[in-house]
Design an enzyme around this catalytic site. Structure first.
Site, PDB file in Angstrom:
ATOM      1  N   ILE A  40     -41.105 -16.667 -30.365  1.00 23.67           N
ATOM      2  CA  ILE A  40     -40.313 -15.918 -31.341  1.00 23.67           C
ATOM      3  C   ILE A  40     -39.222 -15.113 -30.644  1.00 23.67           C
ATOM      4  CG2 ILE A  40     -41.756 -13.845 -31.378  1.00 23.67           C
ATOM      5  CD1 ILE A  40     -41.411 -13.792 -34.430  1.00 23.67           C
ATOM      6  N   GLY A  41     -39.316 -15.029 -29.304  1.00 24.30           N
ATOM      7  CA  GLY A  41     -38.301 -14.285 -28.551  1.00 24.30           C
ATOM      8  C   GLY A  41     -38.144 -14.846 -27.151  1.00 24.30           C
ATOM      9  N   GLY A  42     -38.873 -15.913 -26.874  1.00 27.64           N
ATOM     10  CA  GLY A  42     -38.821 -16.527 -25.549  1.00 27.64           C
ATOM     11  C   GLY A  42     -40.183 -16.986 -25.066  1.00 27.64           C
ATOM     12  N   SER A  43     -41.162 -16.992 -25.945  1.00 26.84           N
ATOM     13  CA  SER A  43     -42.566 -17.120 -25.542  1.00 26.84           C
ATOM     14  C   SER A  43     -43.001 -18.512 -25.118  1.00 26.84           C
ATOM     15  CB  SER A  43     -43.481 -16.609 -26.660  1.00 26.84           C
ATOM     16  OG  SER A  43     -43.419 -15.204 -26.725  1.00 26.84           O
ATOM     17  N   LYS A  87     -52.466 -22.778 -27.001  1.00 30.18           N
ATOM     18  CA  LYS A  87     -52.408 -21.316 -27.029  1.00 30.18           C
ATOM     19  C   LYS A  87     -53.487 -20.804 -27.979  1.00 30.18           C
ATOM     20  CE  LYS A  87     -48.829 -17.717 -27.535  1.00 30.18           C
ATOM     21  NZ  LYS A  87     -47.397 -17.489 -27.870  1.00 30.18           N
ATOM     22  N   LEU A 102     -48.705 -10.474 -28.820  1.00 35.51           N
ATOM     23  CA  LEU A 102     -47.920 -11.701 -28.653  1.00 35.51           C
ATOM     24  C   LEU A 102     -46.438 -11.413 -28.436  1.00 35.51           C
ATOM     25  CD1 LEU A 102     -49.686 -13.594 -31.557  1.00 35.51           C
ATOM     26  CD2 LEU A 102     -49.764 -14.353 -29.184  1.00 35.51           C
ATOM     27  N   SER A 107     -45.050 -15.075 -24.306  1.00 34.41           N
ATOM     28  CA  SER A 107     -46.442 -14.843 -24.621  1.00 34.41           C
ATOM     29  C   SER A 107     -47.330 -16.071 -24.470  1.00 34.41           C
ATOM     30  CB  SER A 107     -46.564 -14.308 -26.052  1.00 34.41           C
ATOM     31  OG  SER A 107     -46.211 -15.305 -26.994  1.00 34.41           O
TER      32      SER A 107
END
Lengths: 572, 572
Positions: free
Chosen positions: B253-256, B157, B206, B232
């Site tokens: 951090i939330g599903g990335s 990434k 992001l 992301s």
């Protein structure tokens, strides 16, 4: 001497105290609490105190010496209470010792400790005895122990939730807070076989390296009753070093395991964060994770630190019940050979210069280590002032919201060091999240840089003072830069004893010190207190620090170092 | 369809965009960046794209099918790129394969992926080839590999710092940020033998489960080019699932990690926090520790997740160089037998009901698991709305300070989902530390309660959707409650593929659904989008969640589950 009150000008303490309400609503509860404590002292375990306590304090009475000289215990009781928890556990397991005899010996020594040192907040030796009987019955019936801590008397800092008892954490507003269940750590220790009988003192706010609180007042130093036992695990420091419990559990957010261990003459580990469960108890720190508190063991030997960590983590598995904890078993690390590790010595953190006994202790240990073949180098402090400023801001950056809530709940009088602590960092300035994050970034860079220094230079451990001085006079401890540095870094830190004690004849300022320029008012405040006669007989403890999550390596090297210097706290 | 703009009323975006300054100062730099990317596409690896991209998007083109049907690779290249990293490493180690031939096959497949899917932000296959040659020479000279990842092509990434290259993290203001050194994770992977050649796309901020950014625009789904590859870790999702790299490194951090793995047809692990090093890179999260980001592997098999975690942690030891990381090696955990574990299924998180293909995927897996002897029970969501509200507040509670700094630095245009993300929680309301700590307390209690539920009920794993739908239409993904739940809990979560794909003929709303009352505007916004025809061919991936720091157990059980359902992403 510099005036501490000049440091207390920033803060507005209005809204905290409410003398009228406190007198009327809360003081009766506090008095009842004190009465219950006095009543819980079982006469079977008491001794005659030679003079009134104020006189003993004035005379800098050495309670440890008195215990041995006056043979306040039987030879059998001395043999038991001057054994390591590790060896007691082996003897309880083999049947050589019974839980009841072990318990009675420690209970007696703990009650004597309390008589001299005022270390208990709650005593329940009757329950401890019942528990010990139960364990002996279990052993008789099953032919084995209930767990690896079977019959080990363990003392607990009061702030830890205890089933069916008041848990107040030093705040009068919590005096009716009866916790229905044990905290997870307490439950684990019980499940492993521990015997509980004493919960120990802590200062108001839990943020002093000292002990004063509105429940029980000051806890005194076992070796010189004029001095502090340290804090915030004040009672643990005193009772463990006096030999009144086999292992104590304290907690540490700025030095609260290490200061009382060093001052009182014991051993203590501030583990890396999230190895011990902190669930549940009373503190001002809920949700504060910039510099998290930790719990950890306080003992009279490094071996027992290893013993407790091993069984607590490997059999207790706190992470099963507490998702806050890391699934990180205690690794078996062998004692390193002297030639196999390197120690960097911080002679001065450049914030507060150590007093003569501390420098003497460092020199003594360094000479012994070098003679044994340990590689020893000097350590140049890395941004210690920035670290100290940052950690102090972290403590209070909720604007003292939680402390105020807990203190003003009863309107109790603020002690001197509470006012001092509420002034840390930017006092009651309420930080924004953005500002807090900037502190965290400073912390993370410090952590990275200290680690990099150690890795790049093959430094295994740092050897440092625990505090600029030996145990201070009660209510006169202001600096905690030597301990708080390793809270902000989250490096594991072990306090051990050099076996030396302050000697007014020896520990005078060097002639050259008269030219020393105080680098700050804090340093002046700390160092102007140092009159050699005041600190007579205080133990000289030091701090060994390892890399983050190398708790096991620190403990293993601590054993090697104690072997080298030959300090045995079980021998008197 | 509900209007997303109704959700964008709270926030004031003034001070972010500056069209004039952007056009003048920054757009030329962006154009140069795009040109460099276009120029870096080595014609040796390209294919002819059958129609212009807009038409392919319109036609919901399935690039994976095309790759195989048109045999865009040679049989040897297919054999290599359709092997697991685990087996490639074994063959590179035995000398059966050379690093150069492995590299060329993956480079070709990656470039094809980029041609169709727009997944790269930076391509440097020339450097990759040099590196592969060096590794072959090393092997020829030394008779052994340089490390366990010798010759494994790994995609990264873009936000991860890379030696001597621009690292911008999706922010135009960082377009001149040339990072002098590799980040620690990148350096570890290189030290272990990895070959780098592609850095992949991510959305502006992001903070989208999608890909739009001002550098390269949208990344497309390999199975239906009208759909999103997720985010992301958008480019990682696409390139890994397409087979253009053996292993990808994303962050979450939330599903990335999980959204792009699920949407694009791959496998991905969001490890528990602090196992992977995040040092150094570009993000808005410095100092934010309420819900920390993690990095982790994205692959086409659970076996390869295990492979990467094992070598990265056990040989790479990120904690040595990065004191942020836990000294927590990767434990060897054997695949459990079906009868030896229990799975609780979350059919609906009570925030956004799953669409028909997701429910079908869950039912399919549950039936297979039950038939194989796995104990499966239903899971009643625990305070999911509170968890979702809390995590959303945590993201933005610095008042969007850091995002604003990074975005306004260039005045770049805000994408639709950036505006959406800046509205999370309380938008730009700047929290105080006190308020942040209260969020942390809610988090800690949620974590405690979920863990307690699992422990008390002997639940080993949760099986849940990754998202309410299969891959969404680009720029139309709003909800992330299914993934963010496990960020706030910090439970390890593995995305795996069911082997099923959305089928417009099958995946229609059940007749009873016409009576369904949307429980929120978010749910309406998500579910009103679901027209079966739109999502044709999208992979159906699900999420397997374990207890905190039981990453190894999740991966081991993931292998068992994939064995049971028989999904093999290397077979087409």
């Amino acid at each position: 001497m510099a005036d501490y009150t000049t440091f207390l000008t920033k803060e507005d303490f209005s809204g905290y105290e409410d003398p009228e309400r406190y007198q009327k609503e809360w003081l009766p509860k506090v008095e009842a609490y004190r009465k219950a404590l006095a009543k819980a002292i079982d006469p079977a375990y008491t001794v005659t105190v030679p003079k009134d306590i104020d006189t003993l304090v004035e005379e800098q009475f050495n309670a440890v010496d008195y215990l041995y000289k006056k043979k306040l215990l039987t030879p059998e009781e001395f043999a038991i209470t001057d054994s390591s928890a590790t060896s007691l556990a082996a003897k309880l397991s083999s049947g050589e010792l019974k839980a009841v005899e072990v318990f009675k010996a420690f209970a007696k020594r703990a009650v004597i400790a309390h008589q001299f040192l005022n270390c208990a907040m709650e005593l329940f030796t009757d329950e401890g005895l019942e528990r010990a009987k139960f364990l002996d019955e279990y052993y008789a019936k099953n032919g084995k122990t209930i767990g690896p801590l079977h019959g080990i008397p363990i003392s607990l800092k009061e702030q830890m939730a205890f089933r069916g008892k008041i848990t107040h954490g030093g705040y009068v507003s919590k005096i009716t807070n009866v916790t229905p269940e044990h905290g997870i750590t307490t439950q684990i220790l019980e499940d492993l076989g521990a015997v509980f009988y004493i919960r120990t003192s802590q200062p108001q706010t839990l943020m002093h390296l000292d002990s004063n609180n509105n429940f029980t007042g000051l806890t005194r130093n076992p070796y010189n009753m004029k001095l502090s036992s340290g804090g915030s695990s004040s009672g643990e420091g005193a009772v463990v070093a006096f030999g009144g419990s086999a292992i104590g559990i304290g907690s540490d957010i700025g030095g609260s395991i290490r200061a009382p261990s060093a001052y009182s003459g014991g051993v203590g580990l501030r583990p890396s964060t999230k190895r011990f469960s902190l669930y549940a108890g009373v503190s001002s720190g809920a949700g504060q994770e910039s510099v998290p508190a930790v719990s950890g063991p306080m003992t009279r030997s490094v071996e027992d630190v290893d013993f407790l960590m091993n069984h607590y983590l490997n059999e207790g598995k706190p992470w099963v019940r507490d998702a806050y904890c890391l699934k990180m078993p205690w690794r078996k690390v062998e004692k390193p050979q002297p030639k196999d590790f390197t120690v960097a010595v911080m002679w001065d953190d450049e914030i507060v210069h150590p007093t003569p006994p501390i420098t003497r202790g460092l020199k003594f240990v360094v000479e012994k280590l070098k003679a044994a073949g340990v590689k020893v180098v000097d350590f140049a402090p890395i941004r210690t002032q920035e670290a100290f400023d940052t950690v102090n801001k972290m403590y209070n950056c909720d604007g003292n919201y939680k402390q105020k809530e807990l203190l003003s709940g009863s309107g109790e009088p603020l002690t001197k060091l509470t006012k001092w602590a509420l002034n840390y960092g930017d006092g009651s300035k309420e930080y924004t999240v953005k500002e807090n994050r900037k502190l965290n970034v400073i912390r993370d860079q410090l952590r990275y840089d200290y680690n990099k220094f150690m890795v790049d230079n093959n430094i295994d451990f740092l050897l440092t003072p625990t505090y600029s001085n030996v145990a201070p006079v009660s209510e006169n401890v202001y600096g905690w830069s030597y301990t708080a540095l390793f809270n902000i870094l989250d490096f594991p830190a072990l306090v051990f004893q050099t076996g030396l004690f302050q000697d007014p004849e020896v520990d005078k300022w060097n002639e050259s010190f008269k030219d020393f320029k105080y680098r700050s008012e804090l340093e002046r405040l700390e160092l102007e207190q140092y009159e050699p006669e005041t600190f007579s007989g205080a133990p000289i403890g030091l701090q060994l620090v390892g890399k983050r999550y190398e708790d096991e390596e620190v403990v293993a090297a601590g054993k090697t170092i104690v072997d080298i210097i030959g300090a045995d706290l079980f021998k008197h």
